[in-house]
Design a protein around this motif. Structure first.
Motif, PDB file in Angstrom:
ATOM      1  N   HIS A  47      38.200  37.283  32.436  1.00  0.00           N
ATOM      2  CA  HIS A  47      38.718  36.380  31.213  1.00  0.00           C
ATOM      3  C   HIS A  47      37.896  36.297  29.977  1.00  0.00           C
ATOM      4  O   HIS A  47      36.648  36.546  30.285  1.00  0.00           O
ATOM      5  CB  HIS A  47      39.342  35.238  31.755  1.00  0.00           C
TER       6      HIS A  47
ATOM      7  N   HIS B 116      41.531  32.345  34.114  1.00  0.00           N
ATOM      8  CA  HIS B 116      42.379  33.547  34.281  1.00  0.00           C
ATOM      9  C   HIS B 116      43.701  33.304  33.871  1.00  0.00           C
ATOM     10  O   HIS B 116      44.396  34.371  33.858  1.00  0.00           O
ATOM     11  CB  HIS B 116      42.444  33.728  35.702  1.00  0.00           C
TER      12      HIS B 116
ATOM     13  N   TYR C 105      43.168  37.635  39.956  1.00  0.00           N
ATOM     14  CA  TYR C 105      42.410  36.455  39.069  1.00  0.00           C
ATOM     15  C   TYR C 105      41.265  36.076  39.640  1.00  0.00           C
ATOM     16  O   TYR C 105      41.020  36.118  40.763  1.00  0.00           O
ATOM     17  CB  TYR C 105      43.535  35.562  39.082  1.00  0.00           C
TER      18      TYR C 105
ATOM     19  N   ASP D 172      38.309  33.154  38.102  1.00  0.00           N
ATOM     20  CA  ASP D 172      37.875  32.004  37.232  1.00  0.00           C
ATOM     21  C   ASP D 172      36.043  32.252  37.432  1.00  0.00           C
ATOM     22  O   ASP D 172      35.562  31.874  38.457  1.00  0.00           O
ATOM     23  CB  ASP D 172      38.256  30.710  37.281  1.00  0.00           C
TER      24      ASP D 172
END
Length: 362
Positions: A82, A89, A108, A110
């Protein structure tokens, strides 16, 4: 190989790659049935619905970062990096509308310091080499390798993806650099020379005055930016129509990480921001893996620079999103995902065809 992927050719290129350079049967054989794609039985993240907390080692100790797997495909697995820095995400959640039906497994994630992961209060952690090492540890924990591992980086994630590729491309199957240039000095010129002059001169003058006074906490700053910059170059929709995942991402932004690396200005990376001198334009020819760059006509980053990047990469291709801004996965969604999935499947099919040929030769 240099490949240009304008919007009108995405569909035809997919058909061409199936019928000429690769065997369409091979392409289809690498797309699992939906029953297999969504079957989590026996997987170590079944209990949590795909979520896995990955423990990473840093110079300041161990921390947990959050990941979530969607789907299963042994040859096509995409790790999503991201933006921000300090984003989440959540800005990628629109991928749920496109990748499952293509049979592409994706993760995904983070990054450390972001909302779903640990958020240590240690500014020494917010630097490129440590983030690269973090991605490598996440890759290992998720069992991604050169036979299946695609890395997509958006915005700041694009910087991180380039840096990762320069150090660990032997672990990659493919690379996607989404809406990010290879040079911050060039990135800084674009709003000065192109985007700023498109604004109402009075609005631009007031914004510049706020920036010169270092008055970034002034509510007038965002009051001017949102209708005059964000809805024109970040996400081209009226604010009241911005998708919920995007709003959540912005609300969860770690401002400490963001300001340290990106700086407080929305017109480039300046001041004491640690990324302000970053430039990898001269090293693009070192990235040998198949790489797709993505640029939007209305982007905060120069789409012509992203096209140029593809020409410097030994195995580069370019996807142009004519209606897209910085968040082209939302405001030029069909172009973005058609080009993205074409690239992933083309690389996968070519690798499979090459492997089959090698076996045949034996």
């Amino acid at each position: 190989m240099k490949l240009l992927l304008p919007a009108i050719l995405v569909g035809s290129l997919l058909l061409q790659s199936c019928s000429t350079s690769t065997d369409s049967a091979v392409l289809e054989s690498n797309t699992p049935a939906l029953s297999e794609y969504f079957d989590s039985s026996g997987k170590d993240d079944q209990l949590s619905g795909g979520v896995k907390m990955v423990k990473i080692n840093t110079p300041s100790g161990e921390f947990d970062v959050w990941t979530k797997r969607v789907g299963y495909n042994p040859s096509m697995k995409v790790l999503l990096l991201h933006g921000g820095p300090g984003g989440t995400h959540e800005g990628f959640e629109c991928f749920d509308s496109y990748l499952p039906k293509e049979g592409i497994e994706y993760y995904y994630y983070d990054q450390l310091g972001s909302h779903y992961s640990a958020q240590p209060n240690d500014t020494s952690l917010w630097n490129i080499p440590r983030f690269v090492e973090e991605v490598e540890q996440v890759r290992k924990a998720l069992n991604l390798d050169k036979d299946n591992f695609y890395l997509l980086g958006h915005s700041w994630g694009g910087i991180l993806a380039m840096e990762y590729a320069l150090k660990h491309q032997d672990k990659l199957k493919g690379l996607i650099i989404s809406n990010m240039m290879s040079s911050i000095p060039a990135y800084n010129k674009y709003p000065d020379e192109v985007l700023g002059p498109q604004m109402d001169p009075k609005v631009l003058a007031e914004l510049k005055q706020i920036e010169s006074a270092n008055d970034f906490s002034n509510p007038r700053y965002m009051e001017l930016l949102m209708p005059n910059f964000y809805t024109k170059h970040a996400l081209r929709m009226p604010l009241e129509q911005w998708p919920n995942p995007v709003n959540r991402m912005f609300s969860h932004m770690n401002q400490t990480v963001y300001v340290q690396m990106q700086g407080p200005s929305e017109f480039g990376i300046r001041g004491n921001a640690s990324l302000k001198n970053w430039d990898r334009s001269g090293d693009l020819d070192l990235i040998k893996v198949p790489t797709l760059t993505i640029g939007g006509e209305h982007d905060t980053t120069d789409p012509e620079h992203m096209k140029w990047m593809a020409e410097q990469l030994p195995n580069g291709s370019y996807l142009y999103c004519p209606e897209g801004s910085h968040m082209a996965m939302y405001d030029d969604q069909k172009t973005y995902f058609a080009g993205f999935t074409t690239f992933i499947k083309k690389v996968d099919a070519e690798r499979t065809a090459t492997g089959n040929q090698q076996v045949h030769d034996l």
